[in-house]
Structures are given as C-alpha cells and as structure tokens.
Write an enzyme that holds these catalytic residues in place. Structure first.
Site, short mmCIF file in Angstrom:
data_model
loop_
_atom_site.label_atom_id
_atom_site.label_comp_id
_atom_site.label_asym_id
_atom_site.label_seq_id
_atom_site.Cartn_x
_atom_site.Cartn_y
_atom_site.Cartn_z
N GLU A 118 63.47 20.50 6.93
CA GLU A 118 64.57 19.78 7.57
C GLU A 118 65.72 20.70 8.00
OE1 GLU A 118 63.95 15.40 5.47
OE2 GLU A 118 65.81 16.51 5.07
N GLU A 158 57.45 13.56 4.02
CA GLU A 158 58.35 12.81 3.15
C GLU A 158 58.50 11.40 3.68
OE1 GLU A 158 62.20 14.43 2.26
OE2 GLU A 158 61.40 16.46 1.96
#
Length: 460
Positions: free
Chosen positions: A167, A364
């Site tokens: 991320e 995720e």
C-alpha cells in the site's frame, strides 16, 4: 451463507495476513527504532498513546500463531519483514537476531504446510533513514533494494512469493499529505517525492530480487472505487451540503487518479495519470521520468487490497479540491462503507485495462468490528457475526469476478490477529483471533471457526 472451498476453482488459494510492526513487538530482539516509534511517541498521533513496542509479542509467540493459521486450513500466510529489525540503521551491518527470527518464521511456516508470502516493506521505516528525509529522499529507494537483496539471499530458497511494498498510497499520500501515518507530514512537495520514491523503491527492489534469482514477485496496492457524491435522502437527513453534477464527477476522478491509478499506472503502464500530475507534477524530483522504466518492469502478480468505496464531492480551495462524504451503506468500525458489490467491477477494471492475464490476488480484505464476548459452558466465546457476513459477501463477490473471467488466484483475509492498528492503536479489531492486550491470550472468534469449516476440504 459463507461459500466453501469447493465453490472456487481447483488450486484457488486462501490465506490470512499480518504485518511486522503491528504484531511482533518492535522493542524486542535488537530491532532499531523506526519512524512509527517516534510518531506514536508524539502526543495526539495514536489513540491513547499506544505503541508497537510489545504489540502481540509475535516475536516469541509465532509458533502458536502459525498453529492458528494452519488450524484454520489456510494455504497462505502473508507476513512482512521489519526493516529496522534486520538493519537497525537502515543499512550497514545486519542484526543477526533479526535474520535468525525470519529464518525460524519461514521454516515454521513451511513445516505447517503453509506458503510463506513475504512483504518487504509494510511502513516501518528505520529512523536512521527517516532522519535523512525518509521517502522524500531518493536514497531510501536504493536502501530498500539493498534490503531486498539481503532478504533474498537469506530466504530466497524458501519463500513462496515476494511483495516489494504494501500500500504505497498509505506510506506516501496518507503519511505525507494528510498526516495520518508516520511521518505525519502535510506537505505536497514531500508527498510527490515520497510517492515517486516508493514507486522507484518497488522497481529497484524488483530488480534486486530478480538478480538474486527469486521469482513470484509483485506489489500490493490498495484500491477504493470512487463515486461522485450526489444529494439524496441520506445527505439531507445528515444536513450535509453536496456538490452534485460535473464538479463532483471531476473531484471523484481526481481522487481515483491519486488513490487508485497513480501506482497502478506507474507499475503497469510506465506513467502516472494526468489528474494526479496536475497537482503532484510540479513537485516531483527532476528527471523523474527516467525512473519509469524501472518502475514498470514486469511483475509476476498484483496484490489488490480492498475494503471500501468512497463518495467524493467537490471542495473549495487548492488542488485536489475533493471532500469525502458518507455513503448510504452500512459501515464497519472504521466508518468504512461495506460495498462488496464494487469488488467484481474493480477486479474486472484492473485486469481489463491494466494487467490482462497477470494473476491477481486479493491480498487484504476484512473488517474492523467490536467483539461480543459471550460466556458459554466451556468458557468465553467471541461472537462476530457481522464479520462472517462481511467475509461471506466478499467471497461471493470474488466468485463473481472469477466467473466473469478475472484471473483471480487467491483471497487473503486481514487479519489473523487483533493488533496495533496504526493511528487507531488497539481500538480497532480486524482479527479472526481475539487478542487480550493485557494477557496477550489468543481466542479464535466465530469467524475463525466459520472459515475453518469452509476450508475443511482437502487443500489444493
């Protein structure tokens, strides 16, 4: 009802995830300080002044934690390496105890029949590098590549897959423009440079891993489909002022360019989207275009982190001129709208316009929810039916994407354990396993048991 393993194609993989700073215990085992230590030590940055110093004490409890992963029937254990644990100064002589820990962790993962999926960088930048400017400094990207080569030399014969960065939007935009993550800046010049250098860190680390002879290398990006915020009953009831029409549409496109397309475009197309460059371009480092070949070198897979969607309105003032508005759907404990219906479209868009036949993994997906502790005949039981419903709906969405031709190869749940949830401290619980942060006792929740039943089929 939660789908079963048999509802997915043969060979489809299921897993659960953690990250080093959130569970290991950063003050143990010879790790050096990182910028999250100093961010957490600054009053007002983290709820209740919490830190990752002890976290879940995974450093000494990893065997039992891996038993939980294997006991649920998962195929993949996704974890990250702590850069300051291995290189306390960010470079130079490694900490032997840190390397030994990851040796043991990978071996213990394999011993349980699990595939170790390693993420090099999940936001715990060594303080020594933060002191030199952190991600705003180009040198940090080079040091990440050195770290990648070191870890590949130590673990490359056993790790199943490698992710360079997790991320980068969070480590770049959220940390440097919004100030919500370490180092807690609100500076557009630092933001532009940090985002580019994170992308460059990925590219240089990818090259270092390739040179070390390892394969199955990718990057993990987070996505939030953005929709224009239009007036409606919910808006009027909340007495919120919306900016419908063209202004909201333009704002949502800018948000999409920064959040969803900046790193995806850089990695898969070799260029950044124009709506993002309108604001960030003047602050990028000179000659940044020359780095795009390294940034866009071929990867073996792409990780997609998905939690929510965003409703975006126009806002006055300087670029980027957007404001988030609450959506109509139910919310998680993070205040994020629950929107499983957007996941298939997101995956189709990524594969259709950027990645083609490249394997995708949902790396995720999960929700923060308060636990209901119910005393049963055999002790306490942790009920989290809302999490079961969330996972069920997103697993169904993953099936829809696969049926539509998306090359989705796996689904990984965040997270194994309740943990240090960054600026929220220990107030937000994403775990399939409840952690008592006083005693550190682990108790599997109802969602853990539901997934165990789902995965009871023979592993692929």
């Amino acid at each position: 009802m939660i789908p079963t393993r048999a509802d997915f194609p043969p060979g489809f993989l299921f897993g659960t995830a953690t990250s080093a700073y959130q569970i290991e215990g950063a003050a143990q085992g010879g790790a050096g300080p990182c910028h999250w230590d100093s961010f957490a030590a600054t009053p007002g940055n983290v709820a209740h002044g919490a830190t990752g110093a002890r976290a879940c004490d995974h450093l000494t409890r990893y065997e039992a934690d891996l038993d939980l992963v294997a006991g649920a029937g998962f195929d993949i254990y996704r974890f990250s390496t702590s850069w300051p644990r291995v290189l306390p100064e960010g470079a130079g002589a490694p900490n032997a105890a840190g390397l030994d820990f990851y040796d043991r962790l990978v071996d213990a993962t394999l011993a349980r029949g699990l595939k170790p999926a390693l993420t090099l960088y999940h936001w715990d930048l060594p303080s020594a590098l933060a002191d030199l400017g952190g991600w705003a400094n180009r040198d940090t990207a080079l040091r990440l590549a050195d770290f990648a080569a070191l870890m590949a030399g130590r673990l490359g014969d056993r790790v199943w897959s490698w992710a360079t960065v997790n991320e980068p939007w969070c480590a770049g935009w959220l940390a440097h423009f919004e100030g919500g993550h370490a180092p807690g800046l609100r500076d557009i010049r630092a933001t532009a440079r940090a985002m580019h250098h994170l992308a460059l860190g990925h590219g240089l680390s990818l090259a270092a891993l390739r040179a070390s002879g390892v394969g199955e290398i990718g990057i993990v990006l987070n996505f939030e489909p953005a929709f224009p915020a239009e007036p409606g009953e919910a808006a009027r009831a909340a007495s919120l002022r919306y900016e419908p029409g063209e202004a909201a549409r333009a704002a949502s496109l800018r948000y999409d360019a920064v959040f969803n397309r900046f790193f995806l475009g850089g990695v898969t197309r070799g260029h950044y989207p124009e709506p993002a460059l309108e604001g960030l371009g003047p602050h990028l480092p000179p000659g940044w275009q020359a780095d795009m070949a390294a940034i866009s070198a071929p990867i073996d897979w792409l990780g997609v982190n998905y939690y929510t969607v965003k409703r975006i309105a126009h806002a006055p003032g300087p670029w980027p001129n957007w404001a988030e508005r609450p959506g109509p759907g139910r919310k998680t404990d993070m205040g994020w709208e629950i929107a499983p219906m957007a996941l298939p479209d997101l995956l189709r868009w990524i594969s259709g316009s950027h990645t083609g036949d490249l394997p995708l993994y949902v790396t995720e997906n999960g929700m923060a929810a308060p636990d209901a502790i119910v005393m049963g005949e055999d002790g306490s039981e942790i009920r989290d039916e809302d999490r079961i419903a969330y996972l069920s709906s997103h697993l169904a969405a993953a099936r829809e994407a696969i049926a539509g031709g998306v090359p989705l190869k796996g689904y990984i749940i965040w997270s194994l354990l309740d943990n240090f949830e960054w600026a929220f401290g220990y107030d937000r619980r994403f775990g399939l396993v409840h952690v008592d942060f006083e005693s550190l006792q682990r108790t599997p929740k109802a969602s853990y048991h539901a997934l165990r039943r789902m995965l009871e089929d023979a592993a692929p």
